[in-house]
Design a protein around this motif. Sequence first.
Motif, PDB file in Angstrom:
ATOM      1  N   GLY A 130       0.665  -1.313   0.040  1.00 17.46           N
ATOM      2  CA  GLY A 130       0.121  -0.105   0.083  1.00 17.46           C
ATOM      3  C   GLY A 130       0.817   1.150   0.150  1.00 17.46           C
ATOM      4  N   SER A 131       2.208   1.247  -0.196  1.00 12.79           N
ATOM      5  CA  SER A 131       3.025   2.488  -0.279  1.00 12.79           C
ATOM      6  C   SER A 131       3.376   2.446  -1.725  1.00 12.79           C
ATOM      7  CB  SER A 131       4.078   2.207   0.741  1.00 12.79           C
ATOM      8  OG  SER A 131       3.831   2.308   2.195  1.00 12.79           O
ATOM      9  N   ALA A 132       3.400   3.756  -2.057  1.00 10.48           N
ATOM     10  CA  ALA A 132       3.830   4.148  -3.530  1.00 10.48           C
ATOM     11  C   ALA A 132       5.510   4.394  -3.580  1.00 10.48           C
ATOM     12  CB  ALA A 132       3.165   5.629  -3.933  1.00 10.48           C
ATOM     13  N   ALA A 133       5.968   4.520  -2.386  1.00 11.29           N
ATOM     14  CA  ALA A 133       7.473   4.776  -2.320  1.00 11.29           C
ATOM     15  C   ALA A 133       7.940   4.333  -1.230  1.00 11.29           C
ATOM     16  CB  ALA A 133       7.535   6.274  -2.245  1.00 11.29           C
ATOM     17  N   ALA A 134       9.255   4.069  -1.227  1.00  8.60           N
ATOM     18  CA  ALA A 134      10.080   3.530  -0.201  1.00  8.60           C
ATOM     19  C   ALA A 134      11.325   4.387   0.201  1.00  8.60           C
ATOM     20  CB  ALA A 134      10.510   2.080  -0.493  1.00  8.60           C
ATOM     21  N   LEU A 135      11.569   4.320   1.408  1.00  7.99           N
ATOM     22  CA  LEU A 135      12.809   4.986   1.839  1.00  7.99           C
ATOM     23  C   LEU A 135      13.811   3.932   2.498  1.00  7.99           C
ATOM     24  CD1 LEU A 135      14.752   7.506   2.554  1.00  7.99           C
ATOM     25  CD2 LEU A 135      13.303   7.964   4.413  1.00  7.99           C
ATOM     26  N   VAL A 136      14.802   3.557   1.843  1.00  7.81           N
ATOM     27  CA  VAL A 136      16.031   2.660   2.326  1.00  7.81           C
ATOM     28  C   VAL A 136      17.155   3.247   3.060  1.00  7.81           C
ATOM     29  CG1 VAL A 136      17.443   0.626   1.612  1.00  7.81           C
ATOM     30  CG2 VAL A 136      15.065   0.911   0.676  1.00  7.81           C
ATOM     31  N   SER A 137      17.428   3.103   4.134  1.00 13.84           N
ATOM     32  CA  SER A 137      18.561   3.846   4.957  1.00 13.84           C
ATOM     33  C   SER A 137      19.582   3.049   5.399  1.00 13.84           C
ATOM     34  CB  SER A 137      17.637   4.772   6.238  1.00 13.84           C
ATOM     35  OG  SER A 137      17.138   3.938   6.849  1.00 13.84           O
ATOM     36  N   ARG A 138      19.207   1.853   5.780  1.00  8.90           N
ATOM     37  CA  ARG A 138      20.390   0.783   6.185  1.00  8.90           C
ATOM     38  C   ARG A 138      21.370   0.613   5.423  1.00  8.90           C
ATOM     39  NH1 ARG A 138      19.631  -5.003   9.269  1.00  8.90           N
ATOM     40  NH2 ARG A 138      21.497  -5.284   9.711  1.00  8.90           N
ATOM     41  N   PRO A 139      22.729   1.028   5.537  1.00  8.27           N
ATOM     42  CA  PRO A 139      23.682   1.089   4.537  1.00  8.27           C
ATOM     43  C   PRO A 139      23.945  -0.019   3.637  1.00  8.27           C
ATOM     44  CG  PRO A 139      24.499   2.074   6.465  1.00  8.27           C
ATOM     45  CD  PRO A 139      23.088   1.602   6.795  1.00  8.27           C
ATOM     46  N   ALA A 140      23.824  -1.451   4.350  1.00 10.09           N
ATOM     47  CA  ALA A 140      24.165  -2.551   3.384  1.00 10.09           C
ATOM     48  C   ALA A 140      22.891  -2.704   2.132  1.00 10.09           C
ATOM     49  CB  ALA A 140      24.236  -3.747   4.184  1.00 10.09           C
ATOM     50  N   LEU A 155      20.755  -2.220  -3.391  1.00  7.08           N
ATOM     51  CA  LEU A 155      19.890  -1.833  -4.280  1.00  7.08           C
ATOM     52  C   LEU A 155      20.540  -0.744  -5.203  1.00  7.08           C
ATOM     53  CD1 LEU A 155      16.787  -1.510  -1.865  1.00  7.08           C
ATOM     54  CD2 LEU A 155      17.178  -3.122  -3.564  1.00  7.08           C
ATOM     55  N   ALA A 156      21.519  -0.079  -4.805  1.00  5.43           N
ATOM     56  CA  ALA A 156      22.124   1.211  -5.615  1.00  5.43           C
ATOM     57  C   ALA A 156      23.569   1.017  -5.990  1.00  5.43           C
ATOM     58  CB  ALA A 156      22.036   2.597  -4.526  1.00  5.43           C
ATOM     59  N   GLY A 157      24.217  -0.323  -5.709  1.00  9.41           N
ATOM     60  CA  GLY A 157      25.449  -0.440  -6.133  1.00  9.41           C
ATOM     61  C   GLY A 157      26.766   0.165  -5.234  1.00  9.41           C
ATOM     62  N   ALA A 158      26.149   1.190  -4.536  1.00 16.06           N
ATOM     63  CA  ALA A 158      26.980   1.551  -3.429  1.00 16.06           C
ATOM     64  C   ALA A 158      26.393   2.345  -2.652  1.00 16.06           C
ATOM     65  CB  ALA A 158      27.940   2.567  -4.334  1.00 16.06           C
ATOM     66  N   ALA A 159      26.889   2.677  -1.394  1.00 15.33           N
ATOM     67  CA  ALA A 159      26.394   3.513  -0.192  1.00 15.33           C
ATOM     68  C   ALA A 159      27.327   4.361   0.356  1.00 15.33           C
ATOM     69  CB  ALA A 159      25.967   2.412   1.040  1.00 15.33           C
ATOM     70  N   PRO A 160      27.387   5.490  -0.168  1.00 16.05           N
ATOM     71  CA  PRO A 160      28.058   6.862   0.247  1.00 16.05           C
ATOM     72  C   PRO A 160      27.814   7.199   1.681  1.00 16.05           C
ATOM     73  CG  PRO A 160      27.302   7.151  -1.919  1.00 16.05           C
ATOM     74  CD  PRO A 160      26.503   6.045  -1.533  1.00 16.05           C
ATOM     75  N   GLU A 161      28.690   7.483   2.369  1.00 14.40           N
ATOM     76  CA  GLU A 161      28.293   7.491   3.941  1.00 14.40           C
ATOM     77  C   GLU A 161      27.012   8.595   3.964  1.00 14.40           C
ATOM     78  OE1 GLU A 161      31.833   8.076   6.261  1.00 14.40           O
ATOM     79  OE2 GLU A 161      30.609   8.969   8.069  1.00 14.40           O
ATOM     80  N   GLY A 162      26.178   7.997   4.996  1.00 13.86           N
ATOM     81  CA  GLY A 162      25.078   8.965   5.144  1.00 13.86           C
ATOM     82  C   GLY A 162      24.113   8.912   4.023  1.00 13.86           C
ATOM     83  N   ALA A 163      24.043   8.282   2.984  1.00 14.30           N
ATOM     84  CA  ALA A 163      23.207   8.417   1.823  1.00 14.30           C
ATOM     85  C   ALA A 163      22.011   7.299   2.230  1.00 14.30           C
ATOM     86  CB  ALA A 163      23.982   7.911   0.582  1.00 14.30           C
ATOM     87  N   VAL A 164      20.906   7.842   1.543  1.00 19.50           N
ATOM     88  CA  VAL A 164      19.739   6.634   1.470  1.00 19.50           C
ATOM     89  C   VAL A 164      19.136   6.666   0.273  1.00 19.50           C
ATOM     90  CG1 VAL A 164      18.926   7.650   3.922  1.00 19.50           C
ATOM     91  CG2 VAL A 164      17.933   8.739   1.717  1.00 19.50           C
ATOM     92  N   CYS A 178      22.342  11.957  -1.060  1.00 21.36           N
ATOM     93  CA  CYS A 178      23.527  11.707  -0.521  1.00 21.36           C
ATOM     94  C   CYS A 178      23.906  13.044   0.288  1.00 21.36           C
ATOM     95  CB  CYS A 178      24.821  11.878  -1.536  1.00 21.36           C
ATOM     96  SG  CYS A 178      24.596  10.251  -2.480  1.00 21.36           S
ATOM     97  N   VAL A 179      24.673  13.272   1.250  1.00 20.64           N
ATOM     98  CA  VAL A 179      25.023  14.449   1.913  1.00 20.64           C
ATOM     99  C   VAL A 179      26.318  15.098   1.367  1.00 20.64           C
ATOM    100  CG1 VAL A 179      23.862  14.008   4.019  1.00 20.64           C
ATOM    101  CG2 VAL A 179      26.223  13.014   3.703  1.00 20.64           C
ATOM    102  N   GLY A 180      26.872  14.321   0.484  1.00 18.71           N
ATOM    103  CA  GLY A 180      28.058  15.064  -0.174  1.00 18.71           C
ATOM    104  C   GLY A 180      28.165  14.419  -1.793  1.00 18.71           C
ATOM    105  N   PRO A 181      29.028  14.936  -2.310  1.00 20.29           N
ATOM    106  CA  PRO A 181      29.229  14.256  -3.770  1.00 20.29           C
ATOM    107  C   PRO A 181      29.731  12.705  -3.445  1.00 20.29           C
ATOM    108  CG  PRO A 181      30.785  16.169  -3.552  1.00 20.29           C
ATOM    109  CD  PRO A 181      29.927  15.774  -2.296  1.00 20.29           C
ATOM    110  N   PRO A 182      29.172  11.647  -4.147  1.00 21.49           N
ATOM    111  CA  PRO A 182      29.674  10.415  -3.759  1.00 21.49           C
ATOM    112  C   PRO A 182      31.124  10.108  -4.419  1.00 21.49           C
ATOM    113  CG  PRO A 182      27.850  10.026  -5.339  1.00 21.49           C
ATOM    114  CD  PRO A 182      28.016  11.667  -4.848  1.00 21.49           C
TER     115      PRO A 182
END
Lengths: 368, 368
Positions: A20-30, A35-44, A56-60
Amino acid sequence: MSEVHAVRRTRLRDCCNAGGSAAALVSRPANVRYLAGAAPEGAVLLLGGTEDLLVCVGPPDDRSPQSRPDEALRVHIVPGLGGDAAVAAAGLAAAQGVDSLAVEEHHLTVTRHREIHSVAPRLRLAGIGCAVEQQRIVKDEEEISCLRIGAEIADQALGELLESILVGRTERHLALELERRLVDHGADGPAFPTSVATGPNAGRPGHRPTDRRVEEGDFLSVCLGATYRGYRCEIGRTFVIGTAPADWQIELYDLVFSAQRAGRESLVPGAACRDVDRAARHVLDSAGYAEALPMATGHGVGLEIDEDPQLTPAAMGKLDACVPVTVEPGVHLPGRGGVRIDDTLVVRPEADGGPELLTITTKELLAL
Amino acid sequence: MSEVHAVRRTRLRDCCNAGGSAAALVSRPANVRYLAGAAPEGAVLLLGGTEDLLVCVGPPDDRSPQSRPDEALRVHIVPGLGGDAAVAAAGLAAAQGVDSLAVEEHHLTVTRHREIHSVAPRLRLAGIGCAVEQQRIVKDEEEISCLRIGAEIADQALGELLESILVGRTERHLALELERRLVDHGADGPAFPTSVATGPNAGRPGHRPTDRRVEEGDFLSVCLGATYRGYRCEIGRTFVIGTAPADWQIELYDLVFSAQRAGRESLVPGAACRDVDRAARHVLDSAGYAEALPMATGHGVGLEIDEDPQLTPAAMGKLDACVPVTVEPGVHLPGRGGVRIDDTLVVRPEADGGPELLTITTKELLAL
């Protein structure tokens, strides 16, 4: 690789939409990395209503293929200093017209959850559960091949250590040397803090190396692993220092070896996780070591060193093919030391030859 | 030491009581260690209505003084396998007759918060804010002495590296060697992953070592720290490889050095954190490097390597005496490299000689 990540994201989106959710927010680094191929520090990662974004909080850092996010993903950098990616992503989702966002409640803190609610008060926050962790359990052959290479590296590092002189060296130095060798052989780094345990420390699960030196007659237990392209494996072995092991050492070793073999042999697709645990645990239990046993006799490995499935007495669920797990029973006798034997294996159907052993260092009781 | 922890717990209890909660649940590991003397994995601290308890998921490791919890604290081990200490502690608080429990909402996940609510539905859960983190900012002389020893160890490790041959060695190997030397000199371990950056990587904040080899003419920037009795310090230096630095290297180095000096010199009790940041940042800004600047030019250190106060443009608050901070401005020019200079200092009143520099390795531009 980009396609692999897109497929994984589609599976997660389907799962969220079904909830029932149109969108998802993934925050756990692993999970972000998966899902994204990389997890820059602090990125979701935002699987949005109209577009997926790596927030991202800064350039990856994109200098190496492993740290470069999936090119199909647009990267959004949170403007200003000290911004929070999860909160920013929720704001972006709201701006995309999303009304319900599934979040990782087992990773998001109460404070952040509240901050998200305050920047996007109309956004309904739902739980995504451990959907990504569940998706990560069964590995593809690319992932298994990273684990296989990691295991080879760990085997090499351990093999070289065994050829060197051990008596008189401290647990800490041996652990550092193993970690140096892992990197020498191409690991990204150790998969977890290397454990070297001597004498009365031997066999303690998760033992942190001390300044105790290796002595003649000691049990020496070593547990290490390599990270290769993000994937983490594990191997543990126990040795005896000196020309010949004592009788109690041989007996204890044989017992733990039998328990570990029983665990390994029960790794078949469809086996209940608790039955694998029981197979190993039963051998030690019936020899009177019920008290000395750790919580789990094994666990999944992958982008994290300890992931699902758990091989414990209370575990639910069954093993699938292509699930890599450790089998690592051990016994520690306070004041005397003990034995742990730990392999990483991949569950495979019998038709494919049964469980694939990734960590191939001998499990004979070596006297060093 | 036991008394120190008891005093800290009393301060926190007073703070909770003032906020209307009879009890507090501390779950963030560094906070548990600060208040209990040790933080066994997964353990939480309950400052209860009738008794304080260290709630652990297994027996704490008490072989070394550093891993031994405060003897005045009763240890409660969660029965069964796979229990959760935070949930168990909330149950114990309810059993003690506590009606309102202050929790660390910035550390507790949404899922755990809900589990606590479900095992103790009558317990009102309040927020403790960052009360323990605030208490940790000003250090006592015992804590500062741990940081001082850690800094000496890091200086020694760095000094030895500079005497060795560097050209041709990879960033990864240099980083591993530094970490080995830290442990050799008595550190518990590195305070954070050691950063070694050469050539175009030099000066990048938080650079992860690669297989790039040191070459003649490179900038080489190194950032490392030791953990000593749990306390973490940081030092960063930049060098030039070869007989003589190029003009642009000298100019950039002098600029960053001036910025770092300006930051250090503004460390006085009562100074606004943002003013310290501005002092360093202004030097780089006016030379045209506004874009190249990191979020923070420094931060507090202690049981964690990055704790309050933050030295950023948006920081609130002022510095007190006995607050250890880093001052670490840097400039990275994409494709060319850059410079970072990083010290750990303790804020001291001018009457006591001004800021105490813990990391004493020279900041001259050495050509190695």
